[in-house]
Design a protein around this motif. Structure first.
Motif, short mmCIF file in Angstrom:
data_model
loop_
_atom_site.label_atom_id
_atom_site.label_comp_id
_atom_site.label_asym_id
_atom_site.label_seq_id
_atom_site.Cartn_x
_atom_site.Cartn_y
_atom_site.Cartn_z
N CYS A 19 11.41 -9.94 -7.62
CA CYS A 19 12.74 -9.33 -7.67
C CYS A 19 13.27 -9.20 -6.25
O CYS A 19 12.71 -8.45 -5.44
CB CYS A 19 12.63 -7.95 -8.34
N GLU A 39 9.65 -5.64 -5.91
CA GLU A 39 8.80 -6.43 -5.01
C GLU A 39 9.29 -7.87 -5.09
O GLU A 39 9.40 -8.43 -6.17
CB GLU A 39 7.34 -6.31 -5.48
N TYR A 94 -7.47 2.36 9.56
CA TYR A 94 -6.46 3.35 9.93
C TYR A 94 -5.07 2.98 9.40
O TYR A 94 -4.25 3.86 9.12
CB TYR A 94 -6.38 3.50 11.46
N GLY A 144 7.11 -2.98 4.70
CA GLY A 144 6.10 -3.43 5.63
C GLY A 144 6.66 -4.03 6.91
O GLY A 144 7.84 -3.91 7.23
N ALA A 176 0.82 -1.21 0.00
CA ALA A 176 0.00 0.00 0.00
C ALA A 176 0.86 1.27 0.00
O ALA A 176 0.67 2.16 -0.84
CB ALA A 176 -0.89 -0.02 1.24
N ALA A 177 1.82 1.34 0.91
CA ALA A 177 2.62 2.56 1.03
C ALA A 177 3.56 2.73 -0.16
O ALA A 177 3.71 3.84 -0.69
CB ALA A 177 3.43 2.53 2.34
N GLY A 236 4.73 -12.79 2.33
CA GLY A 236 5.92 -12.06 1.86
C GLY A 236 6.51 -11.13 2.88
O GLY A 236 7.45 -10.39 2.57
P1 FDA Z 1 2.70 -4.06 3.03
O1 FDA Z 1 2.92 -5.24 3.90
O2 FDA Z 1 1.35 -3.81 2.49
O3 FDA Z 1 3.69 -4.09 1.80
C1 FDA Z 1 5.04 -4.41 1.93
C2 FDA Z 1 5.51 -5.01 0.64
O4 FDA Z 1 6.91 -5.15 0.67
C3 FDA Z 1 4.92 -6.39 0.41
O5 FDA Z 1 4.39 -6.47 -0.88
C4 FDA Z 1 6.11 -7.32 0.62
O6 FDA Z 1 6.02 -8.50 -0.16
C5 FDA Z 1 7.24 -6.42 0.15
N1 FDA Z 1 8.54 -6.80 0.67
C6 FDA Z 1 8.86 -7.20 1.93
N2 FDA Z 1 10.16 -7.45 2.02
C7 FDA Z 1 10.69 -7.21 0.79
C8 FDA Z 1 11.99 -7.30 0.24
N3 FDA Z 1 13.00 -7.71 0.99
N4 FDA Z 1 12.17 -6.97 -1.05
C9 FDA Z 1 11.12 -6.57 -1.82
N5 FDA Z 1 9.87 -6.48 -1.36
C10 FDA Z 1 9.65 -6.78 -0.06
N6 FDA Z 1 -5.41 -2.38 7.32
C11 FDA Z 1 -6.46 -1.58 7.08
O7 FDA Z 1 -6.34 -0.36 7.18
N7 FDA Z 1 -7.66 -2.11 6.69
C12 FDA Z 1 -7.86 -3.45 6.54
O8 FDA Z 1 -8.93 -3.91 6.12
C13 FDA Z 1 -6.77 -4.31 6.85
N8 FDA Z 1 -6.92 -5.66 6.79
C14 FDA Z 1 -5.85 -6.48 7.02
C15 FDA Z 1 -6.02 -7.86 6.95
C16 FDA Z 1 -4.93 -8.71 7.15
C17 FDA Z 1 -5.12 -10.19 7.12
C18 FDA Z 1 -3.65 -8.14 7.41
C19 FDA Z 1 -2.45 -9.02 7.61
C20 FDA Z 1 -3.48 -6.76 7.50
C21 FDA Z 1 -4.58 -5.93 7.32
N9 FDA Z 1 -4.46 -4.54 7.43
C22 FDA Z 1 -5.54 -3.73 7.20
C23 FDA Z 1 -3.14 -3.91 7.69
C24 FDA Z 1 -2.53 -3.43 6.36
O9 FDA Z 1 -2.58 -4.49 5.43
C25 FDA Z 1 -1.10 -2.97 6.54
O10 FDA Z 1 -1.01 -2.06 7.61
C26 FDA Z 1 -0.59 -2.31 5.26
O11 FDA Z 1 -0.64 -3.25 4.21
C27 FDA Z 1 0.82 -1.79 5.43
O12 FDA Z 1 1.25 -1.29 4.20
P2 FDA Z 1 2.79 -1.30 3.78
O13 FDA Z 1 2.82 -0.87 2.37
O14 FDA Z 1 3.58 -0.59 4.78
O15 FDA Z 1 3.20 -2.83 3.90
#
Ligand code: FDA
Length: 397
Positions: A133, A37, A381, A165, A17-18, A173
């Motif tokens: 990647c 990713e 949130y 994340g 997402a971020a 992942g």
């Molecule tokens: P996010 O985890 O989304 O993305 C990180 C990315 O980096 C991933 O694609 C990962 O594969 C990649 N990555 C990791 N290590 C890497 C590496 N070494 N090299 C390359 N890529 C790498 N929140 C909310 O607001 N509403 C909701 O409905 C939900 N529901 C929900 C359900 C479930 C089951 C979970 C587990 C979580 C939620 N959340 C949520 C929380 C929300 O999903 C979470 O806070 C955000 O996805 C965080 O976004 P980020 O982009 O920071 O991390």
């Protein structure tokens, strides 16, 4: 001699997402952006979120809905990219949505539409995305900037955004990559633990409640000065449901966790009124009208004395009036990252600018989303933080 690396203006690690929000924002400003990713497709957590319908924001978002060692850090980004900005984007893409609980917006059809929207915006902004990647090394060449060695070649850019994340759901992942990279570049990483996670019970506490698995009720869960009034659910291993997930972010083993089983009522007054109105009814029958029957029965077997209301003397009524609004739940732990929605803790925000998400230690390095020590409540949130922090960095690159 090794081939020269492919050059970009910015490289984003993580297509969640971020990361996607950061990339599309920077791309729209004309920057040449690469997103790497390691999973085989982008946005896996978005896809599984909200039961497949993605609770993509909360219209009531305020900084008070976040947990962080520095509660002020999230303010600037949240103020500059509000839920209404994201709603505008969702509406521009004609994605139908609804408000499920107050403020919580979900897709009508599927969270796939949110991922598609982000990817379409990235594509329109010229963002390059490489999935499957893996980053093998991040170096800082003498000339400045960052050089990434990956399984798909070498890439260089003056700006690097860590959007990898937290640790929750490793099967999707999640890795500790962002934390390790932050440490390597001299950043402090605050201790991490699972948040928004079911709690487990053990020993006699589990034996007393395990057969109630599937029973749900509304409670007010209280711990360390916080309370959440929502539904809870007994599970085979312990307890879950929104009230428990919310309070889990404030609970640590050994902390007292109390449940008000009659939220919104004065238990003493209510019991006295029942005694007057229905003197011959047993306590468990009276309680069964406001609590699930099996749970009311268990309470009367183990915590209260079951007898006709008129036979309850003053100390017994007082005991019931004490237990019902502050029933102690002795949890032994959490289900951990396997089922947690978020990771508490992470990259210390003191080392990061709250307006640009740029490292105060390493120019050009940015951190966005969950890898930072900013964790939202349940209810949209966390995505709002991902959008807001991603946008802040995307504007500053
Ligand atoms: P996010 O985890 O989304 O993305 C990180 C990315 O980096 C991933 O694609 C990962 O594969 C990649 N990555 C990791 N290590 C890497 C590496 N070494 N090299 C390359 N890529 C790498 N929140 C909310 O607001 N509403 C909701 O409905 C939900 N529901 C929900 C359900 C479930 C089951 C979970 C587990 C979580 C939620 N959340 C949520 C929380 C929300 O999903 C979470 O806070 C955000 O996805 C965080 O976004 P980020 O982009 O920071 O991390």
């Amino acid at each position: 001699m090794a081939e020269a690396p492919v050059r970009y203006d910015a490289i984003v690690i993580g297509a969640g997402a971020a990361g996607l929000m950061c990339a599309l924002t920077a791309g729209q400003r004309g920057l040449r952006v690469l997103v790497v990713e390691h999973a085989n497709k982008p946005g896996k957590k978005i896809l599984m979120s909200g039961g497949g319908r993605c609770n993509f924001t909360n219209t009531g978002t305020t900084p008070a809905n976040y947990i962080s060692a520095n509660p002020h850090f999230c303010k600037s980004a949240l103020a500059r990219y509000t839920p209404w900005h994201f709603i505008d984007l969702v509406e521009k893409h004609r994605i139908a949505y609804h408000e499920k609980a107050p403020g919580q917006l979900f897709c009508d059809v599927s969270s796939k539409l949110i991922v598609k929207m982000l990817l379409d915006e990235c594509a329109a902004a010229g963002v390059e995305l490489r999935t499957s990647c893996t980053v093998e090394a991040v170096e800082q060449p003498d000339g400045g900037g960052f050089l990434l060695r990956t399984t798909q070649g070498r890439f260089a850019a003056p700006s690097l955004v860590v959007a990898s994340g937290g640790l929750s759901i490793p099967s999707m992942g999640a890795t500790g990559f962002g934390y390790e990279l932050a440490r390597r570049f001299g950043h402090e990483v605050l201790p991490t633990r699972a948040g928004l996670v079911p709690l487990t019970l053990s020993g006699r506490h589990q034996e007393r409640l395990a057969d109630l698995s599937g029973v749900a009720l509304e409670v007010e869960a209280r711990c360390n000065g916080r309370s959440f009034r929502e539904a809870m659910l007994f599970t085979h291993r312990g307890v879950s449901g929104p009230a428990i997930l919310q309070i889990s972010s404030y609970w640590q083993p050994g902390d007292e966790l109390l449940l008000d089983l009659l939220p919104g009522r004065d238990a003493g007054e209510w019991l006295r009124a029942q005694q007057k109105a229905r003197p011959d009814a047993e306590l468990k029958t009276v309680l069964s009208e406001v609590l699930p029957r099996r749970f009311a029965q268990r309470l009367c077997e183990l915590w209260l004395q079951n007898r006709p209301m008129r036979q309850l003397d003053v100390p017994q009524l007082r005991k019931a009036a004490e237990v019902l609004p502050a029933w102690p739940l002795v949890a032994s732990g959490t289900e951990g990252y396997r089922t947690a929605e978020v990771t508490l803790g992470g990259v210390d925000t003191n080392g990061v600018s709250s307006s640009t998400m740029e490292s105060r230690k390493v120019p050009g390095l940015h951190f966005v989303g969950e890898v930072l020590d900013v964790t939202g409540w349940l209810g949209g949130y966390n995505f709002q933080w991902a959008w807001a922090s991603g946008h802040a960095a995307g504007q500053a690159l």
